[in-house]
Design a protein around this motif. Structure first.
Motif, PDB file in Angstrom:
ATOM      1  N   LYS A  94       0.840  -1.190   0.000  1.00 14.93           N
ATOM      2  CA  LYS A  94       0.000   0.000   0.000  1.00 14.93           C
ATOM      3  C   LYS A  94       0.875   1.239   0.000  1.00 14.93           C
ATOM      4  CE  LYS A  94      -3.680  -2.430   2.080  1.00 14.93           C
ATOM      5  NZ  LYS A  94      -5.028  -2.321   2.305  1.00 14.93           N
ATOM      6  N   TYR A  95       0.610   2.097  -0.935  1.00 14.47           N
ATOM      7  CA  TYR A  95       1.403   3.306  -1.094  1.00 14.47           C
ATOM      8  C   TYR A  95       0.635   4.550  -0.651  1.00 14.47           C
ATOM      9  CZ  TYR A  95       4.481   0.410  -3.905  1.00 14.47           C
ATOM     10  OH  TYR A  95       5.325  -0.566  -4.326  1.00 14.47           O
ATOM     11  N   GLY A  96      -0.441   4.385   0.025  1.00  9.15           N
ATOM     12  CA  GLY A  96      -1.276   5.518   0.391  1.00  9.15           C
ATOM     13  C   GLY A  96      -0.601   6.540   1.296  1.00  9.15           C
ATOM     14  N   ASN A  97       0.392   6.115   2.093  1.00  6.21           N
ATOM     15  CA  ASN A  97       1.000   7.041   3.040  1.00  6.21           C
ATOM     16  C   ASN A  97       2.273   7.702   2.494  1.00  6.21           C
ATOM     17  OD1 ASN A  97       2.581   4.785   3.074  1.00  6.21           O
ATOM     18  ND2 ASN A  97       2.788   4.683   5.293  1.00  6.21           N
ATOM     19  N   ILE A  98       2.650   7.436   1.244  1.00  4.60           N
ATOM     20  CA  ILE A  98       3.837   8.052   0.660  1.00  4.60           C
ATOM     21  C   ILE A  98       3.423   9.299  -0.101  1.00  4.60           C
ATOM     22  CG2 ILE A  98       5.715   7.766  -0.993  1.00  4.60           C
ATOM     23  CD1 ILE A  98       5.670   4.789  -0.355  1.00  4.60           C
ATOM     24  N   ARG A  99       4.080  10.401   0.229  1.00  2.00           N
ATOM     25  CA  ARG A  99       3.800  11.660  -0.470  1.00  2.00           C
ATOM     26  C   ARG A  99       5.082  12.205  -1.052  1.00  2.00           C
ATOM     27  NH1 ARG A  99       1.174  14.777   4.195  1.00  2.00           N
ATOM     28  NH2 ARG A  99       0.824  12.859   5.293  1.00  2.00           N
TER      29      ARG A  99
END
Length: 188
Positions: A10-15
């Motif tokens: 899951k890449y949702g927390n990478i900005r």
């Protein structure tokens, strides 16, 4: 029966955030990045060097200005953790930034170095640089890089050291193995 495994990442927390000259970079063309022993990020651009502390970009003020680097084309930065120095390659010369004295010192490298170089601090504490013409070792007493492995007409692209102290060197399109203890190339 063939078993397959799948894993989801899951890449949702990478900005990602893009920085530019308007954020304090000296130039939008970033050529090299290195992290020093204190965690600062040093960025070499087409118009000088800056340091990033996680919040803002700072153009460093060096204690001496005999090495004009503030607007130089920075090609490579290497953090030398052994000697607490940053090695900087511009399109014209090499220098190091001594973080203890906050001074820049220019050094001589025999051989051509106009195309990307490779730095390595070995487990024995030697600083090596690979250039066109071979591998050179830094001599702190003379502030010069001296011949270590001569390879006239060859371009060293990368140097790595394995756990046994053997050097692996990319030379032109070949991979070579160098036995430091015996001072010779060995087959693999």
């Amino acid at each position: 029966a063939v078993q397959t495994a799948s894993a989801g990442i899951k890449y949702g927390n990478i900005r990602f955030r893009q920085f530019s000259v308007s954020d304090g970079l000296p130039h939008n063309q970033v050529n090299t990045i290195a992290q020093d022993n204190d965690g600062f990020i040093w960025i070499g651009t087409a118009n000088g060097i800056c340091r990033f502390d996680g919040y803002s970009f700072q153009r460093p003020v060096f204690q001496n200005d005999t090495v004009p680097i503030s607007n130089a084309f920075i090609e490579n930065i290497y953090n030398d953790p052994e000697h607490d120095r940053l090695w900087i390659q511009t399109d014209r010369w090499f220098c190091y930034y001594d973080r203890k004295t906050e001074r820049l010192e220019r050094v001589i490298v025999n051989g051509t170095h106009r195309q990307g170089v490779s730095f390595l601090c070995t487990s024995a504490g030697d600083l090596l640089i690979g250039t066109s013409g071979g591998v050179f070792r830094f001599n702190a007493e003379t502030d010069r890089f001296e011949n270590f492995i001569e390879m006239p007409g060859k371009r060293v692209g990368r140097i790595l050291e394995d756990s046994g102290g053997t050097l692996w060197i990319k030379v032109n399109t070949e991979l070579k193995r160098y036995d430091v203890k015996n001072g010779r190339f060995v087959p693999y």
